[in-house]
Scaffold this active site. Structure first.
Site, PDB file in Angstrom:
ATOM      1  N   ASN A   1     -11.170 -21.974  -2.504  1.00  0.00           N
ATOM      2  CA  ASN A   1     -10.831 -22.807  -3.660  1.00  0.00           C
ATOM      3  C   ASN A   1     -12.083 -23.532  -4.134  1.00  0.00           C
ATOM      4  OD1 ASN A   1      -9.750 -24.531  -5.556  1.00  0.00           O
ATOM      5  ND2 ASN A   1      -8.172 -25.366  -4.228  1.00  0.00           N
TER       6      ASN A   1
ATOM      7  N   ASP B   1      -4.852 -20.132 -11.692  1.00  0.00           N
ATOM      8  CA  ASP B   1      -4.502 -21.549 -11.696  1.00  0.00           C
ATOM      9  C   ASP B   1      -3.680 -21.918 -12.928  1.00  0.00           C
ATOM     10  OD1 ASP B   1      -4.621 -24.018 -10.325  1.00  0.00           O
ATOM     11  OD2 ASP B   1      -6.179 -24.755 -11.678  1.00  0.00           O
TER      12      ASP B   1
END
Length: 399
Positions: free
Chosen positions: A12, A147
């Site tokens: 991430n 996302d």
């Protein structure tokens, strides 16, 4: 690959940190976090509940992933005969195509590379992570996890800017929204505990911040748009700004396009207003009489409250207010400032519980009971959500 219990590595790459996790059977075996501390890079790894600090060899955040395999091995995260079965890489990209998750192949990689010119700050980080991870974890499938995908349930009118629709469609200029993985993780956690309410406003507050309207578990609007620059004032990002104001700044400062973008992303927001991008520093400076720190915090809280009001209107009411993200979970002072203007919708803070809620491990209600609707601090787990997405992609590929 053992599809019943694949070993999944999650990457991430954030705007101010790098986060990694190793998951199996829905449980986190280890997590790694690296960030700047003002002097250099610092990191910590948590393995089976035990935390250890370490100092990365590299001084550059974008090179941390190149050390990841050695870090996992040296801290005994992986047994000698174990290998990572799949990797999930968070993707922040303005693209209708990437409102879904994909295993990277040459065609997918080319699509990501083509987006670099429209979102260089975020795509560059993703491509850098991919380069390191694909080299160190040879032959391991890498899944790009969107996302924005959680926001694809928004109604048509929450997607478009007031520009020619033909141009918007042709050039893919839409309000995609981000922090979808964080919001989805909150929804998943609340649903498991039976705490999901019909109309929730989710405030993801961190170095990047956004507010999302969640109706019956689905996104119907969010403050970020084409890029993660839109919406709230953030740590170093300007948030929504008049285009004419951008042109005026660009001319006055004699900046080119790339320099202007860097200015809005890295030199603005709380940093630009208050001389620090750290909420804790601003609160301390404000207490010592610093007017600029006060202005920065007041502006930040004001933009959050305005977005909350807009999301309440979008859902015709609110049943619960959610705080998540690093700042949302840890800053009782900021939560108090935000909630102070929400009594009109029966949102009232329990001051004592709020002050004690600084980094909760579980979902915590900081509202006055029973006078108030729930105000929940929800520890977000984007890494686990990414792992869930990777598992879903692997299962689809097997069927």
């Amino acid at each position: 690959m053992d599809m019943a219990s694949p070993l999944i590595l999650v990457a991430n790459p954030g705007s101010a940190s790098r986060k990694y996790g190793v998951f199996q059977n829905g449980s986190e075996r280890a997590s790694v976090h690296v960030e700047h501390d003002g002097h250099g890079l610092v990191g910590h790894i948590i393995v089976r509940g035990k935390k250890e600090d370490f100092t990365p060899t590299s001084n550059q955040l974008e090179d941390v992933s190149g050390e990841l395999l050695n870090t996992l091995k040296s801290h005994h995260v992986l047994d000698a005969d174990e290998k990572i079965d799949a990797i999930g890489l968070r993707l922040v990209a303005p693209s209708s195509f990437f409102l879904g998750d994909y295993v990277i192949d040459e065609a997918i990689l080319k699509r990501v590379q083509e987006l670099e010119h429209v979102a260089p700050l975020h795509i560059k980080a993703t491509l850098g992570e991919y380069e390191h991870l694909s080299g160190d974890f040879d032959q391991t499938p890498i899944v790009l996890v969107s996302d924005s995908a959680f926001h694809k349930t928004k109604p048509d009118y929450a997607w478009n800017y007031g520009i020619k629709l033909d141009d918007a469609d042709k050039y893919d200029v839409k309000r995609f929204g981000y922090h979808g993985l964080s919001v989805e993780a909150c929804v998943r956690s609340l649903s498991k505990l039976g705490k999901l309410t019909p109309r929730m406003v989710v405030c993801h507050l961190g170095s990047g911040s956004s507010v999302t309207a969640v109706f019956n578990g689905k996104s119907i609007d969010t403050s970020m748009g084409y890029s993660p620059l839109e919406g709230l004032v953030m740590s170093t990002r300007s948030g929504t700004i008049d285009y004419e104001a951008v042109l005026a700044l660009k001319r006055s400062l004699k900046l080119n396009d790339d320099e202007m973008e860097e200015y809005l992303y890295t030199k603005s927001g709380l940093l630009g207003l208050g001389k620090s991008d750290d909420i804790r520093t601003l609160i301390e400076n404000e207490a010592n009489g610093d007017h600029q720190a006060n202005l920065a915090l007041a502006t930040f809280a004001h933009t959050i409250r305005k977005q909350i009001g807009g999301m309440i209107t979008a859902m015709n009411g609110i049943d619960a207010l959610i705080f998540t993200g690093t700042v949302g979970e840890r800053s009782s002072t900021l939560r108090k400032r935000i909630v102070s203007h929400l009594q009109y919708v029966d949102i009232h803070l329990d001051g004592d519980v709020n002050e004690m809620t600084l980094q909760p491990d579980t979902i915590t209600n900081i509202a006055q009971i029973p006078q108030s609707k729930p105000i929940l601090v929800v520890p977000t787990n984007e890494a686990q959500e990414i792992a869930e997405h990777v598992s879903a992609v692997l299962n689809r590929s097997e069927n």
